[in-house]
Scaffold this motif. Sequence first.
Motif, PDB file in Angstrom:
ATOM      1  N   VAL A 301       0.850  -1.183   0.000  1.00 18.70           N
ATOM      2  CA  VAL A 301       0.000   0.000   0.000  1.00 18.70           C
ATOM      3  C   VAL A 301       0.887   1.236   0.000  1.00 18.70           C
ATOM      4  CG1 VAL A 301      -1.931  -1.106   1.177  1.00 18.70           C
ATOM      5  CG2 VAL A 301      -0.185   0.086   2.516  1.00 18.70           C
ATOM      6  N   CYS A 302       0.339   2.319  -0.507  1.00 17.95           N
ATOM      7  CA  CYS A 302       1.070   3.584  -0.578  1.00 17.95           C
ATOM      8  C   CYS A 302       0.107   4.714  -0.284  1.00 17.95           C
ATOM      9  CB  CYS A 302       1.677   3.756  -1.973  1.00 17.95           C
ATOM     10  SG  CYS A 302       2.339   5.407  -2.279  1.00 17.95           S
ATOM     11  N   VAL A 303       0.563   5.717   0.473  1.00 14.22           N
ATOM     12  CA  VAL A 303      -0.214   6.940   0.656  1.00 14.22           C
ATOM     13  C   VAL A 303       0.625   8.118   0.171  1.00 14.22           C
ATOM     14  CG1 VAL A 303      -1.632   6.085   2.547  1.00 14.22           C
ATOM     15  CG2 VAL A 303       0.548   7.198   3.070  1.00 14.22           C
ATOM     16  N   LEU A 308      -4.750   6.754  -1.254  1.00 16.98           N
ATOM     17  CA  LEU A 308      -4.322   5.426  -0.822  1.00 16.98           C
ATOM     18  C   LEU A 308      -4.363   4.483  -2.015  1.00 16.98           C
ATOM     19  CD1 LEU A 308      -3.664   3.255   1.366  1.00 16.98           C
ATOM     20  CD2 LEU A 308      -6.133   2.995   1.650  1.00 16.98           C
ATOM     21  N   GLN A 309      -3.217   3.925  -2.355  1.00 16.52           N
ATOM     22  CA  GLN A 309      -3.096   3.023  -3.502  1.00 16.52           C
ATOM     23  C   GLN A 309      -2.709   1.635  -3.017  1.00 16.52           C
ATOM     24  OE1 GLN A 309      -2.926   3.929  -7.108  1.00 16.52           O
ATOM     25  NE2 GLN A 309      -3.715   5.979  -6.696  1.00 16.52           N
ATOM     26  N   TYR A 310      -3.174   0.619  -3.753  1.00 14.66           N
ATOM     27  CA  TYR A 310      -2.939  -0.777  -3.360  1.00 14.66           C
ATOM     28  C   TYR A 310      -2.471  -1.578  -4.564  1.00 14.66           C
ATOM     29  CZ  TYR A 310      -4.076  -5.651  -2.330  1.00 14.66           C
ATOM     30  OH  TYR A 310      -4.021  -7.020  -2.189  1.00 14.66           O
ATOM     31  N   GLN A 320      -6.460   2.638  -6.820  1.00 14.08           N
ATOM     32  CA  GLN A 320      -6.759   3.639  -5.808  1.00 14.08           C
ATOM     33  C   GLN A 320      -7.951   3.195  -4.972  1.00 14.08           C
ATOM     34  OE1 GLN A 320      -8.738   7.499  -6.666  1.00 14.08           O
ATOM     35  NE2 GLN A 320      -6.806   8.428  -6.002  1.00 14.08           N
ATOM     36  N   LEU A 327      -3.110  11.924   3.833  1.00 16.27           N
ATOM     37  CA  LEU A 327      -2.505  10.885   4.664  1.00 16.27           C
ATOM     38  C   LEU A 327      -1.008  10.858   4.375  1.00 16.27           C
ATOM     39  CD1 LEU A 327      -5.139   8.031   4.224  1.00 16.27           C
ATOM     40  CD2 LEU A 327      -4.832   9.517   6.227  1.00 16.27           C
ATOM     41  N   ILE A 330       1.527   5.306   7.202  1.00 15.51           N
ATOM     42  CA  ILE A 330       0.626   4.175   7.421  1.00 15.51           C
ATOM     43  C   ILE A 330       1.418   2.995   7.972  1.00 15.51           C
ATOM     44  CG2 ILE A 330       0.854   3.386   5.010  1.00 15.51           C
ATOM     45  CD1 ILE A 330      -2.121   2.523   5.186  1.00 15.51           C
ATOM     46  N   ALA A 340      -3.457   4.782   9.716  1.00 15.49           N
ATOM     47  CA  ALA A 340      -2.836   5.843   8.921  1.00 15.49           C
ATOM     48  C   ALA A 340      -3.040   7.177   9.615  1.00 15.49           C
ATOM     49  CB  ALA A 340      -3.422   5.875   7.518  1.00 15.49           C
TER      50      ALA A 340
END
Length: 354
Positions: A301-303, A308-310, A320, A327, A330, A340
């Motif tokens: 995951v990335c913020v 928020l991306q997965y 997304q 954010l 996390i 987060a």
Amino acid sequence: MKKIFVLVITFSLLISCQKKKTVADKTETFFNAVTIDTLLSESISIRAILIDANKVWYAANNGKYGYYDLKTQKSFSGHVSKDTLSLEFRSIAQTSKHIFIAAIGNPGLVYRISKDGSKINLVYQEINEKVFYDSMQFWNDNEGIAMGDPTEDCLSIIITRDGGATWKKLSCDQMPKVIFNEAAFAASNTNIIIKGDNTWLVSGGMQSRVFFSADKGNSWKVYNTPIDQGAEMKGIFTADFYDADNGFIAGGNFEDQNKNFGNKAITKDGGKTWQLVAEKSGFGFASCVQYVPNSNGKALVCVGASGLQYSADTGNTWQQLLTDKTLYTIRFQNDSTAIAAGKNKIISIKFSKK
């Protein structure tokens, strides 16, 4: 009898394959939906969090630190003041007995806090116009490390071997040299990653590299990366490792946050070599990236600027799940729940499949 035997064998093989498929499916993580629960809402900026049993600890701006108790749903808020300084904390780490927070800017300050939040002591101070500590982690209850921007010709590294009571800065004779305007970013307390005795540090700016120690900071090597670099606000802003071999770095250009190429890369050899992934797709500027636990290193995951991306395929494709661009950091509580934090909030995120 032969026909019956063949049928039995075939049926057994089908059952065996189905069982294997079921087991394999359980080890694969795939999410496409999230549920949000707000834990803390106030005027605050939080870039450093950690999970300690039922407590979510945070370090923030305006001298604030504290925790939210997930079990009792009660919160504690503390404040640090020193002279007329407005302290901003962007690093947090823990041992079994204490929480540690570090302030950015001059002077560089590290504080030790009791686990109930009531007692706080200054355990390190460094006065230098260039001092700026970005991240902090512990290997174990006795040994910890914090890293920061160069005050000489190497990254600033301070290490404790006595549980955080005292800290000593490494000489630049012990570290690889940096080039002019190579430094680090205090985006989410993810400039340092520790797996066992292995330690990785990431830099950015005019050069964006990965510094590696296999012996808890006693000796160091440095590896180049293909991440966009060559300007003050470019480079690696965040990193994570799933194990000793598989890692992910991300960041990009803070001044062009929609740019989604040259900003994410993977390693399969412990950071020696890196390959760009998801070029011109997925997220732009990244503040924090984390592996999903128990995902065999496939799920991340990335913020950041793209919400928020997965990813379920080691970062090759991204989806997304939240549009929230505020954010900053996390951490996972388990393999389907994360905490987060960012601008004015701490939230709990439950990942699921529709």
